[in-house]
Design a protein around this motif. Sequence first.
Motif, short mmCIF file in Angstrom:
data_model
loop_
_atom_site.label_atom_id
_atom_site.label_comp_id
_atom_site.label_asym_id
_atom_site.label_seq_id
_atom_site.Cartn_x
_atom_site.Cartn_y
_atom_site.Cartn_z
N VAL A 1 -7.09 -2.44 -0.83
CA VAL A 1 -7.92 -3.02 0.36
C VAL A 1 -9.15 -2.72 -0.88
O VAL A 1 -9.71 -3.83 -0.55
N SER A 2 -9.31 -1.76 -1.05
CA SER A 2 -10.91 -2.02 -1.92
C SER A 2 -10.67 -2.70 -3.35
O SER A 2 -11.31 -3.33 -3.85
N LEU A 3 -9.52 -3.21 -3.98
CA LEU A 3 -9.34 -4.06 -5.25
C LEU A 3 -9.34 -5.07 -4.31
O LEU A 3 -9.50 -6.04 -4.71
N LEU A 4 -8.77 -5.57 -3.40
CA LEU A 4 -9.23 -6.84 -2.71
C LEU A 4 -10.32 -7.38 -2.09
O LEU A 4 -10.71 -8.33 -2.85
N LEU A 5 -10.89 -6.09 -2.08
CA LEU A 5 -12.26 -6.60 -1.72
C LEU A 5 -13.19 -7.04 -2.63
O LEU A 5 -13.99 -7.62 -2.50
N ALA A 6 -13.56 -6.20 -4.00
CA ALA A 6 -13.87 -7.06 -5.06
C ALA A 6 -13.53 -7.85 -5.62
O ALA A 6 -13.80 -8.76 -6.21
N GLU A 7 -11.96 -8.43 -5.22
CA GLU A 7 -11.49 -9.82 -5.95
C GLU A 7 -12.27 -10.97 -5.13
O GLU A 7 -12.65 -11.95 -5.30
N LEU A 8 -12.42 -11.00 -3.98
CA LEU A 8 -13.19 -11.05 -2.84
C LEU A 8 -14.57 -12.06 -2.72
O LEU A 8 -14.95 -12.94 -2.92
N ASP A 9 -15.58 -11.13 -3.38
CA ASP A 9 -16.06 -11.49 -3.67
C ASP A 9 -16.76 -12.02 -5.12
O ASP A 9 -17.43 -12.64 -5.07
N ARG B 1 -12.11 -9.76 4.74
CA ARG B 1 -13.37 -8.61 4.52
C ARG B 1 -13.13 -7.41 6.08
O ARG B 1 -12.81 -6.46 6.12
N GLU B 2 -13.29 -8.16 7.06
CA GLU B 2 -13.52 -7.23 8.44
C GLU B 2 -11.82 -7.14 8.36
O GLU B 2 -11.63 -5.89 9.12
N LEU B 3 -11.13 -6.85 8.32
CA LEU B 3 -9.62 -6.30 8.50
C LEU B 3 -9.26 -5.06 7.54
O LEU B 3 -9.22 -4.59 7.27
N CYS B 4 -9.94 -5.67 6.01
CA CYS B 4 -10.30 -4.38 5.14
C CYS B 4 -10.87 -3.42 5.45
O CYS B 4 -10.13 -2.59 5.51
N GLN B 5 -11.98 -3.55 6.12
CA GLN B 5 -12.32 -2.74 6.80
C GLN B 5 -11.60 -2.08 7.99
O GLN B 5 -11.86 -0.59 7.67
N VAL C 1 -8.75 -1.40 8.14
CA VAL C 1 -8.15 -0.96 7.47
C VAL C 1 -8.48 0.26 6.48
O VAL C 1 -8.21 1.84 7.17
N GLU C 2 -10.42 0.49 6.17
CA GLU C 2 -10.67 1.46 5.38
C GLU C 2 -10.69 2.90 6.52
O GLU C 2 -11.32 4.08 6.16
N GLN C 3 -10.95 1.96 7.78
CA GLN C 3 -11.84 3.03 8.90
C GLN C 3 -10.44 4.12 9.24
O GLN C 3 -10.88 5.06 9.98
N GLY C 4 -9.57 4.08 9.48
CA GLY C 4 -8.52 4.79 10.10
C GLY C 4 -7.48 5.18 8.52
O GLY C 4 -7.54 4.73 7.03
N SER C 5 -5.79 5.94 9.34
CA SER C 5 -5.06 6.35 8.42
C SER C 5 -4.04 5.71 8.90
O SER C 5 -3.92 4.98 9.67
N HIS C 6 -2.96 5.88 7.62
CA HIS C 6 -1.78 4.80 8.15
C HIS C 6 -1.82 3.71 8.64
O HIS C 6 -1.14 3.14 9.29
N ARG C 7 -3.12 2.93 7.90
CA ARG C 7 -3.25 1.17 8.26
C ARG C 7 -2.73 0.44 6.82
O ARG C 7 -3.20 1.11 6.05
N TYR C 8 -2.52 -0.68 7.08
CA TYR C 8 -2.34 -1.55 6.61
C TYR C 8 -2.64 -2.66 6.59
O TYR C 8 -2.40 -3.76 7.80
N LEU C 9 -2.88 -3.59 6.17
CA LEU C 9 -3.24 -5.04 5.36
C LEU C 9 -2.53 -5.52 5.52
O LEU C 9 -1.11 -6.04 4.30
N TRP C 10 -1.41 -6.71 6.65
CA TRP C 10 -0.88 -7.66 5.96
C TRP C 10 -1.05 -9.33 5.97
O TRP C 10 -1.68 -9.65 7.15
N PHE C 11 -0.66 -9.52 4.84
CA PHE C 11 -1.22 -11.63 5.35
C PHE C 11 0.55 -12.18 5.44
O PHE C 11 1.91 -11.62 4.27
N VAL C 12 0.51 -12.62 6.18
CA VAL C 12 1.55 -13.11 6.87
C VAL C 12 1.90 -14.47 6.36
O VAL C 12 1.30 -15.71 6.95
#
Length: 93
Positions: A51-59, A74-78, A80-91
Amino acid sequence: MQVRGDSGDVIARAEGGVEWTSAFGDLNPGLFPMLWGLVPYGDAVFNHRQVSLLLAELDRLPAACGGDWVGQARELCQVVEQGSHRYLWFVGD
């Protein structure tokens, strides 16, 4: 878009989705490897490190690919970053 935990439970979700345009097909996979992996008909999953790489691409995302979904991603990436064992899904469809 959703944030899910290891068990598949949905922790957070976006109100909308990616606004697909032909401009996505023009993205350079060398410059946008995370976004280039998205397809409108399939799922894509990003882990905590990705997600950190994804955020850089969004910039640096071209305006033709933008929209409300970018801020939501961006909000969903945050989340993911605020907890463990979390994943961002594009469905996909």
